[in-house]
Design a protein around this motif. Structure first.
Motif, mmCIF file in Angstrom:
data_model
loop_
_atom_site.group_PDB
_atom_site.id
_atom_site.type_symbol
_atom_site.label_atom_id
_atom_site.label_comp_id
_atom_site.label_asym_id
_atom_site.label_seq_id
_atom_site.Cartn_x
_atom_site.Cartn_y
_atom_site.Cartn_z
ATOM 1 N N ALA A 63 62.583 27.482 51.906
ATOM 2 C CA ALA A 63 62.613 26.830 50.598
ATOM 3 C C ALA A 63 61.587 27.476 49.670
ATOM 4 O O ALA A 63 60.542 27.965 50.122
ATOM 5 N N LYS A 64 61.873 27.452 48.381
ATOM 6 C CA LYS A 64 60.969 28.088 47.416
ATOM 7 C C LYS A 64 59.588 27.434 47.450
ATOM 8 O O LYS A 64 59.456 26.212 47.584
ATOM 9 N N ASP A 65 58.570 28.258 47.322
ATOM 10 C CA ASP A 65 57.190 27.803 47.513
ATOM 11 C C ASP A 65 56.727 26.780 46.481
ATOM 12 O O ASP A 65 55.813 25.999 46.749
ATOM 13 N N VAL A 66 57.368 26.745 45.310
ATOM 14 C CA VAL A 66 56.939 25.785 44.275
ATOM 15 C C VAL A 66 57.134 24.345 44.726
ATOM 16 O O VAL A 66 56.474 23.436 44.226
ATOM 17 N N LEU A 67 58.034 24.129 45.684
ATOM 18 C CA LEU A 67 58.255 22.774 46.189
ATOM 19 C C LEU A 67 57.076 22.271 47.014
ATOM 20 O O LEU A 67 56.946 21.067 47.265
ATOM 21 N N LEU A 73 54.139 16.658 49.202
ATOM 22 C CA LEU A 73 55.341 17.445 49.500
ATOM 23 C C LEU A 73 55.038 18.559 50.495
ATOM 24 O O LEU A 73 55.857 18.857 51.358
ATOM 25 N N ASN A 74 53.869 19.160 50.375
ATOM 26 C CA ASN A 74 53.475 20.197 51.322
ATOM 27 C C ASN A 74 53.433 19.629 52.739
ATOM 28 O O ASN A 74 53.965 20.231 53.678
ATOM 29 N N TRP A 75 52.819 18.459 52.899
ATOM 30 C CA TRP A 75 52.752 17.799 54.208
ATOM 31 C C TRP A 75 54.149 17.423 54.700
ATOM 32 O O TRP A 75 54.520 17.723 55.839
ATOM 33 N N PRO A 84 58.008 27.756 53.443
ATOM 34 C CA PRO A 84 57.852 28.180 52.044
ATOM 35 C C PRO A 84 58.084 29.675 51.860
ATOM 36 O O PRO A 84 57.672 30.482 52.690
ATOM 37 N N VAL A 85 58.774 30.016 50.774
ATOM 38 C CA VAL A 85 59.102 31.421 50.487
ATOM 39 C C VAL A 85 58.752 31.739 49.042
ATOM 40 O O VAL A 85 59.103 30.988 48.124
ATOM 41 N N LYS A 86 58.061 32.858 48.846
ATOM 42 C CA LYS A 86 57.829 33.365 47.497
ATOM 43 C C LYS A 86 59.028 34.216 47.119
ATOM 44 O O LYS A 86 59.247 35.275 47.695
#
Length: 197
Positions: A63-67, A73-75, A84-86
């Motif tokens: 999923a895109k890292d901005v999420l 949300l990170n947890w 997470p993906v850039k």
């Protein structure tokens, strides 16, 4: 534990909120086989709907890292196995995480378009990560087509296809351009077919 707790609840909610029809679950490889689920991307809820269909296994979705910006949300996303993906560059950390998932004979999910398709095109230009991972780790790709509207009691169709093996490309020196072309040639036609069923 959170993933396993939420899965049946979310599955029931999906059936209440939408007229969900799923076909092709018999095409998913058995529990001791690593594979990648890959399809078209129409809504932010796509990964959730794909994850709840898989019995007895966890779907690790890229999923895109901005999420992951907020602490909660990170947890939460890490607890439900999101990676997470850039998107703007080659994210080596994300690729290593995906490789670890496949080495552990687990299930990886990613959308080759890299973002939601809000155009009239059947599919957006693919990123190379899908084919890179499938050929490097020598795992099949299970194509999936998603069609419908995420609106209350509207039909939502999810069709899983038979695994695609890219074994003729194993061991070959492939460029970024090759990864994109292989995706368009070998995987996109099946995703589009499943989407239009």
């Amino acid at each position: 534990m959170l993933y396993d707790f939420l899965r049946p609840i979310i599955k029931v909610l999906c059936k209440i909120l939408y007229k969900v029809k799923v076909t092709g679950l018999e095409n998913l490889p058995n529990k001791d086989v690593a594979y990648i689920i890959s399809g078209n991307h129409i809504h932010i809820w796509d990964p959730v709907f794909l994850a709840v269909q898989i019995k007895g296994r966890h779907l690790h979705f890229m999923a895109k890292d901005v999420l992951f910006k907020s602490k909660f949300l990170n947890w939460f996303l890490h607890k439900v196995y999101a990676i997470p993906v850039k998107r703007e560059d080659n994210d080596i950390v994300a690729i290593k995480s995906a490789i670890k998932v496949l080495k552990n004979k687990e299930v990886l999910g990613l959308f080759p378009e890299g973002t939601r398709n809000k155009t009239d095109k059947p599919m957006l230009e693919p990123k190379g990560g899908l084919v890179l991972l499938a050929t490097r780790m020598k795992v099949p790709v299970v194509p999936v087509g998603i069609r419908g509207e995420y609106k209350f009691r509207k039909p939502l169709i999810i069709n899983y296809g038979k695994p695609i093996y890219l074994d003729k490309y194993y061991g070959k020196k492939l460029t970024s351009e090759d990864f994109v072309e292989i995706c368009k040639k070998e995987i996109y036609p099946e995703i589009i077919r499943l989407k239009e069923m």
